[in-house]
Motif scaffolding. Structure first.
Motif, PDB file in Angstrom:
ATOM      1  N   LYS A 185      -0.559  -1.956  -1.944  1.00  0.00           N
ATOM      2  CA  LYS A 185      -1.216  -0.677  -2.221  1.00  0.00           C
ATOM      3  C   LYS A 185      -2.242  -0.337  -1.127  1.00  0.00           C
ATOM      4  O   LYS A 185      -2.342   0.804  -0.672  1.00  0.00           O
ATOM      5  CB  LYS A 185      -1.918  -0.730  -3.577  1.00  0.00           C
ATOM      6  CG  LYS A 185      -0.981  -0.839  -4.765  1.00  0.00           C
ATOM      7  CD  LYS A 185      -1.777  -0.913  -6.060  1.00  0.00           C
ATOM      8  CE  LYS A 185      -0.861  -1.058  -7.267  1.00  0.00           C
ATOM      9  NZ  LYS A 185      -1.636  -1.189  -8.531  1.00  0.00           N
ATOM     10  N   MET A 186      -3.002  -1.372  -0.686  1.00  0.00           N
ATOM     11  CA  MET A 186      -4.017  -1.123   0.329  1.00  0.00           C
ATOM     12  C   MET A 186      -3.377  -0.765   1.675  1.00  0.00           C
ATOM     13  O   MET A 186      -3.890   0.080   2.411  1.00  0.00           O
ATOM     14  CB  MET A 186      -4.950  -2.337   0.475  1.00  0.00           C
ATOM     15  CG  MET A 186      -6.102  -2.110   1.434  1.00  0.00           C
ATOM     16  SD  MET A 186      -7.344  -3.416   1.393  1.00  0.00           S
ATOM     17  CE  MET A 186      -8.206  -3.021  -0.135  1.00  0.00           C
ATOM     18  N   ARG A 187      -2.207  -1.400   1.978  1.00  0.00           N
ATOM     19  CA  ARG A 187      -1.521  -1.045   3.226  1.00  0.00           C
ATOM     20  C   ARG A 187      -1.009   0.403   3.166  1.00  0.00           C
ATOM     21  O   ARG A 187      -0.997   1.112   4.169  1.00  0.00           O
ATOM     22  CB  ARG A 187      -0.363  -2.021   3.469  1.00  0.00           C
ATOM     23  CG  ARG A 187      -0.814  -3.407   3.895  1.00  0.00           C
ATOM     24  CD  ARG A 187       0.347  -4.249   4.411  1.00  0.00           C
ATOM     25  NE  ARG A 187      -0.114  -5.575   4.792  1.00  0.00           N
ATOM     26  CZ  ARG A 187      -0.105  -6.624   3.999  1.00  0.00           C
ATOM     27  NH1 ARG A 187       0.340  -6.493   2.736  1.00  0.00           N
ATOM     28  NH2 ARG A 187      -0.535  -7.796   4.414  1.00  0.00           N
ATOM     29  N   GLY A 188      -0.609   0.817   1.975  1.00  0.00           N
ATOM     30  CA  GLY A 188      -0.205   2.213   1.808  1.00  0.00           C
ATOM     31  C   GLY A 188      -1.373   3.158   2.060  1.00  0.00           C
ATOM     32  O   GLY A 188      -1.212   4.226   2.668  1.00  0.00           O
ATOM     33  N   ILE A 189      -2.571   2.745   1.582  1.00  0.00           N
ATOM     34  CA  ILE A 189      -3.770   3.562   1.806  1.00  0.00           C
ATOM     35  C   ILE A 189      -4.104   3.607   3.295  1.00  0.00           C
ATOM     36  O   ILE A 189      -4.492   4.663   3.830  1.00  0.00           O
ATOM     37  CB  ILE A 189      -4.948   2.995   0.982  1.00  0.00           C
ATOM     38  CG1 ILE A 189      -4.728   3.276  -0.507  1.00  0.00           C
ATOM     39  CG2 ILE A 189      -6.269   3.583   1.458  1.00  0.00           C
ATOM     40  CD1 ILE A 189      -5.783   2.679  -1.412  1.00  0.00           C
ATOM     41  N   ILE A 190      -3.935   2.487   3.977  1.00  0.00           N
ATOM     42  CA  ILE A 190      -4.191   2.457   5.427  1.00  0.00           C
ATOM     43  C   ILE A 190      -3.292   3.454   6.143  1.00  0.00           C
ATOM     44  O   ILE A 190      -3.742   4.214   7.019  1.00  0.00           O
ATOM     45  CB  ILE A 190      -3.980   1.029   5.980  1.00  0.00           C
ATOM     46  CG1 ILE A 190      -5.069   0.093   5.448  1.00  0.00           C
ATOM     47  CG2 ILE A 190      -3.996   1.043   7.507  1.00  0.00           C
ATOM     48  CD1 ILE A 190      -4.864  -1.368   5.821  1.00  0.00           C
ATOM     49  N   ASP A 191      -2.020   3.483   5.747  1.00  0.00           N
ATOM     50  CA  ASP A 191      -1.079   4.430   6.360  1.00  0.00           C
ATOM     51  C   ASP A 191      -1.482   5.883   6.067  1.00  0.00           C
ATOM     52  O   ASP A 191      -1.387   6.757   6.947  1.00  0.00           O
ATOM     53  CB  ASP A 191       0.338   4.164   5.854  1.00  0.00           C
ATOM     54  CG  ASP A 191       0.884   2.814   6.336  1.00  0.00           C
ATOM     55  OD1 ASP A 191       0.375   2.321   7.365  1.00  0.00           O
ATOM     56  OD2 ASP A 191       1.792   2.273   5.676  1.00  0.00           O
ATOM     57  N   GLU A 192      -1.939   6.139   4.841  1.00  0.00           N
ATOM     58  CA  GLU A 192      -2.358   7.506   4.473  1.00  0.00           C
ATOM     59  C   GLU A 192      -3.563   7.950   5.295  1.00  0.00           C
ATOM     60  O   GLU A 192      -3.622   9.096   5.751  1.00  0.00           O
ATOM     61  CB  GLU A 192      -2.689   7.560   2.987  1.00  0.00           C
ATOM     62  CG  GLU A 192      -1.483   7.491   2.068  1.00  0.00           C
ATOM     63  CD  GLU A 192      -1.885   7.669   0.616  1.00  0.00           C
ATOM     64  OE1 GLU A 192      -2.474   8.714   0.294  1.00  0.00           O
ATOM     65  OE2 GLU A 192      -1.627   6.751  -0.189  1.00  0.00           O
TER      66      GLU A 192
END
Length: 406
Positions: free
Chosen positions: A85-92
């Motif tokens: 989830k945090m890696r997804g936030i980094i991408d966003e």
């Protein structure tokens, strides 16, 4: 019949008009403009004159870069599900910042885009905080506090319009501190100018006498006025000092104050000290202006009064005062306006403490001390209006003209 100004005469007046435009009109116009905005240089959201929403794109990109940089460290200590989830936030966040990579200045943004951007940032922040809350014991390298600070900065990159119209003047009407500063200014002005007029008149009458050694008397009398105000205030502060000041000790000995320490540490003592220092310094200036008026009065008029049997008192009130009226207007007008705008004397002597804060001191603290140029400009303009009203009343009440049309 009044003559029109020729082109050659206008050319000679042009430098004067330019000086007035640069040093008088421009500052007034600037103050008026500043007062219409919530302009504060210590707050990036109000550090300019914004009539519409603006977006600090360079800072936004930089803050987003810091967010992803710190999250790259924190993601390594999370369980796989939350790490994903945090890696997804980094991408966003990277995707959100990418369009502004090469933008080097603040740009305008419409309200709809600004709200959409803030909503997206708020959504990302909420999901990130949920991950941190679900793993409170994880050994983060940076943690939620650092991210919270960064997201606060990201949200502040959208700068709303700080145009407030006449709100500063409305605030001024309910500002208790402004009212106290105005009262202190009026008290200082009225009392100091009154004593300066009385003592200055007496000194001018003495200096107008044709007696031996009057030149030395005139020169000596002008010494206090020649001393710079800051130096004069510093000198008086030593004499008012509660532990070693001679004036404070004398006032305590004769019962004017309870103790020497109260000279500058009580409201009445501090204001009295400021007025006394101002009267001592500026009475010679008042005397000089009145002396100029006395010396243009024809001596034949005094001789006629003596022949008619008028004594010194009757001559003073029936001859000297009426003929001295224009000079008194100039002296009173100059000194009243100067006293109303007093800054340096009180700034050095008390710093505006103990009920001696004048409008100039208050405006200085707002603009320089608090970097609040919007509201500070409103205070300055209110003071300018007071000065204009004082000048108008003096001219109307005394019924004299400073410049004769003829």
């Amino acid at each position: 019949m009044k003559k029109k100004i020729t082109a050659k005469q206008a050319a000679f007046l042009l430098p004067l008009f330019l000086l007035l435009a640069v040093f008088a009109i421009y500052p007034i116009v600037t103050s008026i403009v500043y007062s219409l905005f919530d302009y504060r240089t210590n707050d990036q959201t109000a550090a300019g004159l914004y009539t519409s929403s603006n977006f600090n794109a360079p800072l936004f990109y930089e803050d987003c870069d810091y967010v992803t940089w710190y999250l790259e460290d924190d993601v390594t200590v999370l369980p796989d599900a939350d790490a994903a989830k945090m890696r997804g936030i980094i991408d966003e966040v990277n995707a959100l910042a990418a369009p502004y990579k090469d933008t080097k200045e603040v740009v305008k943004i419409n309200d709809g885009d600004a709200q959409a951007l803030l909503s997206k940032v708020s959504d990302i922040r909420g999901r990130l905080e949920a991950i941190f809350a679900a793993n409170p014991d994880a050994p983060y390298y940076n943690g939620p506090e650092t991210q919270g600070t960064l997201f606060d900065e990201i949200s502040s990159c959208v700068i709303s319009s700080n145009f407030q119209g006449l709100a500063a003047y409305k605030q001024l009407l309910g500002d208790e501190r402004f009212g106290k500063s105005l009262s202190s200014t009026l008290l200082f002005t009225v009392v100091s100018v009154f004593f300066e007029l009385v003592l200055g008149m007496a000194l001018a009458l003495i200096m107008n006498k044709a007696i031996k050694g009057i030149g030395i008397v005139r020169t000596t009398a002008l010494i206090p006025w020649a001393i710079p105000t800051a130096v004069s205030a510093l000198m008086w502060s030593y004499m008012y000092d509660g532990s070693s000041g001679i004036v404070a000790k004398v006032f305590a000995d004769i019962g004017l104050i309870a103790a020497p320490e109260q000279m500058l540490l009580s409201a009445g003592g501090a204001m009295t000290a400021a007025i006394l220092a101002d009267v001592w310094k500026t009475t010679p200036y008042m005397a000089l202006l009145l002396l100029a008026g006395l010396q243009i009065i024809d001596k034949v008029i005094y001789e006629g009064a003596m022949v008619d049997g008028a004594g010194p008192v009757r001559t003073f009130f029936s001859v000297t005062l009426p003929l001295l009226k224009p000079s008194m207007l100039v002296a009173l007008l100059f000194r009243t306006l100067d006293a109303f705008r007093v800054y340096d004397l009180i700034a050095v002597l008390t710093g505006g403490a103990q009920g001696t804060e004048t409008l100039s001191i208050y405006a200085y603290k707002l603009m320089i001390g608090q970097s609040n140029y919007g509201y500070g400009s409103a205070v300055v303009l209110a003071m300018a209006v007071c000065v204009a009203v004082i000048a108008f009343l003096f001219v109307k009440v005394l019924g004299a003209e400073l410049i004769d049309d003829d």
